[in-house]
Design an enzyme around this catalytic site. Structure first.
Site, mmCIF file in Angstrom:
data_model
loop_
_atom_site.group_PDB
_atom_site.id
_atom_site.type_symbol
_atom_site.label_atom_id
_atom_site.label_comp_id
_atom_site.label_asym_id
_atom_site.label_seq_id
_atom_site.Cartn_x
_atom_site.Cartn_y
_atom_site.Cartn_z
ATOM 1 N N HIS A 1 0.816 -1.214 0.000
ATOM 2 C CA HIS A 1 0.000 0.000 0.000
ATOM 3 C C HIS A 1 0.855 1.271 0.000
ATOM 4 O O HIS A 1 2.049 1.261 0.281
ATOM 5 C CB HIS A 1 -0.960 0.001 1.196
ATOM 6 C CG HIS A 1 -0.292 0.078 2.547
ATOM 7 N ND1 HIS A 1 -0.004 1.271 3.173
ATOM 8 C CD2 HIS A 1 0.127 -0.895 3.398
ATOM 9 C CE1 HIS A 1 0.563 1.030 4.347
ATOM 10 N NE2 HIS A 1 0.654 -0.269 4.510
ATOM 11 N N CYS B 1 2.524 -4.898 7.017
ATOM 12 C CA CYS B 1 2.271 -4.737 5.585
ATOM 13 C C CYS B 1 3.432 -4.018 4.907
ATOM 14 O O CYS B 1 4.300 -3.438 5.565
ATOM 15 C CB CYS B 1 0.970 -3.977 5.365
ATOM 16 S SG CYS B 1 -0.501 -4.954 5.746
#
Length: 537
Positions: free
Chosen positions: A429, A448
């Protein structure tokens, strides 16, 4: 046992010849000896499913101890492979070649021959699995090594050997990637460096930069020459040639390429060839874990390198810096492979429960109006009135609410996230924290993978399905609405961790073991019998 039979076995005669000798000596028909042989094979194969399955499927026909050149070729190929396992960084003692040879020499009865037959098949399958898929089981080493290794079916491997040319079958067992072949060469190169006395004395600490001179600069020069980054020179000065050599070294080790030999650079320069050899041996094992079809087009995230790449037909077509999980037990990014299916533009951030209970709940208990950028909702999706909620009555176990951050420029996920749905809740992301990408070591996330250039990454993905990928993405972005964009052709995603890797130019590069995982793998390899002093060229 009569000398005639011993001679038959030692000359490497096939099953038919040996059984004929036994029959002549004992008066027992060859057919009875064959039956006894099959019974011995069945008994020896019991308990090893793949071996038993194979021999049942061929009515216990010989694969190794039969008559003729094809059987001799299989035996020779196996023994040759086992005698050279150290080429692949595998320990010779694991396969007991001497024991196998002794068992073959001392095979005097039908039962002995059957036992030899199965012993050779077991040795083949052990070697095949080790060199093809790795000696170790990843998850047993570290909880972040959740990769599922693709193991080939043993019975299928034995059938492939029966049907194929033996040498070709053995050549096809190890990974065929250029990365693996170059790691094999680097292992030999480093082993020779160790045998020849290393790279010389360590470089003394202290910052050195262009314009400096003295004993420290000389030590740095000599070390760089020994490592192959600098041509031989009598210069005692930190001249332009040395600056270029330092920059080349820095680039090859994931350091800031400023041409200044600061503490971090000196620390890496002083790493011994023995330690680099460990990294290469670990990388070879890791390459065996990922010995699979990665996809003609795929995404490769090297956690230790802090990079994310798109690979097309073996070539890097896109590369960006990344931020990975913090070096904490509950934050480290795991290693696994999955398939990217879609991206979400203008995403909401649905806060993971672990972050809610560990970070935000204590803050809400102290001040219900903290973190106002997060929307708190109940099980029905209704927004919770903070002023009328006593958060002190809840614990990590019974907290009943969800938390979400609406799409915005300040959203924790930035303006786009890339999804490959998995049980670890890991994805790639954007991020508003752009300053972190300028740092040398970038382990700051909750797990992440944050991308430095997420828009360009999106354009590269969409280029395969949109005539104007940038224009299309920007139109969706400008709506401000959370929008899902499916990838027409889903892409494999591989999250790996390599502290030893090969550059596109074929040079070995090294990275720091930021999570300490490679140290654990080396310890496991060492316990399994891999020793630096035992590695031969």
């Amino acid at each position: 046992m009569p000398t005639k039979l011993t001679t038959a076995v030692r000359r490497g005669l096939g099953l038919a010849s040996v059984l004929a000798v036994i029959a002549g000596l004992s008066g027992t028909p060859v057919s009875a000896q064959v039956t006894a042989y099959k019974q011995a094979v069945a008994e020896a194969a019991a308990g090893v499913d793949a071996v038993g399955e194979y021999y049942r499927s061929v009515n216990y026909a010989a694969l190794w101890t039969g008559e003729g050149a094809e059987f001799r070729a299989r035996r020779a190929a196996l023994i040759d492979a086992l005698e050279n396992v150290e080429v692949h960084g595998l320990p010779a003692g694991r396969y007991d070649v001497a024991g196998l040879m002794r068992q073959m020499r001392e095979a005097h009865t039908t039962r002995d021959i059957g036992m030899v037959e199965v012993a050779l098949s077991k040795a083949f399958l052990r070697y095949a699995r080790d060199v093809q898929s790795g000696m170790l089981t990843p998850i047993e080493i570290d909880p972040g090594l959740v990769r599922k290794v693709e193991y080939r079916d043993g019975a299928t491997l034995l059938r492939g050997l029966a049907e194929g040319e033996p040498r070709a079958v053995f050549r096809a067992l190890p990974p065929t990637s250029m990365e693996y072949r170059m790691l094999v060469k680097e292992r030999l190169k480093l082993q020779q460096t160790v045998a020849n006395g290393s790279w010389g004395p360590r470089v003394p600490g202290g910052k050195m930069e262009p314009g400096d001179s003295g004993a420290g600069v000389v030590a740095l020069r000599n070390r760089l020459i020994a490592m192959g980054y600098l041509e031989r020179s009598p210069s005692r000065d930190y001249d332009p040639a040395m600056q270029r050599a330092v920059m080349e070294f820095q680039q090859a080790h994931g350091l800031e390429t400023d041409g200044v030999a600061g503490d971090g650079t000196i620390e890496e320069i002083n790493v011994s060839p023995e330690e680099r050899l460990k990294s290469v041996l670990v990388a070879m094992e890791r390459e065996r874990w990922t010995n699979m079809d990665r996809g003609e087009r795929h995404i490769l995230v090297n956690l230790a390198d802090f990079t994310a790449k798109i690979i097309d037909h073996g070539e890097v077509t896109f590369r960006t810096r990344s931020v990975i999980g913090m070096n904490r037990p509950d934050r480290r990014s795991p290693e696994f492979s999955d398939t990217m299916e879609h991206m979400i533009v203008n995403p909401s951030w649905h806060v993971p429960r672990s972050i809610i209970t560990k970070e935000y709940l204590p803050q809400l208990q102290r001040n219900p109006n903290s973190n106002r950028h997060l929307i708190i909702t109940d099980r029905y999706g209704r927004q919770v009135d903070r002023a009328n909620t006593d958060f002190t009555q809840f614990s990590a176990r019974n907290f009943p609410f969800s938390m979400r951050q609406a799409p915005s420029n300040s959203n924790a996920l930035g303006l786009v996230k890339f999804m490959f749905p998995n049980k670890y809740n890991i994805y790639l992301h954007d991020t508003p924290a752009k300053n972190l990408f300028a740092r040398e070591t970038r382990a700051y996330s909750h797990g992440c993978i944050r991308l430095a250039d997420p828009f360009d990454f999106a354009y590269a993905l969409l280029a395969k399905q949109e005539a104007d990928p940038k224009g299309y993405f920007q139109r969706v972005l400008k709506t401000g609405r959370e929008t899902k964009i499916d990838l027409v052709t889903p892409l494999p995603v591989h999250l790996i961790y390599r502290t030893a890797l090969i550059s596109p130019k074929g040079r070995a590069e090294f990275r720091r073991d930021v999570y300490g995982r490679d140290a654990k793998i080396w310890e496991a390899l060492n316990r399994a019998g891999v020793e630096l002093s035992a590695v031969r060229g």
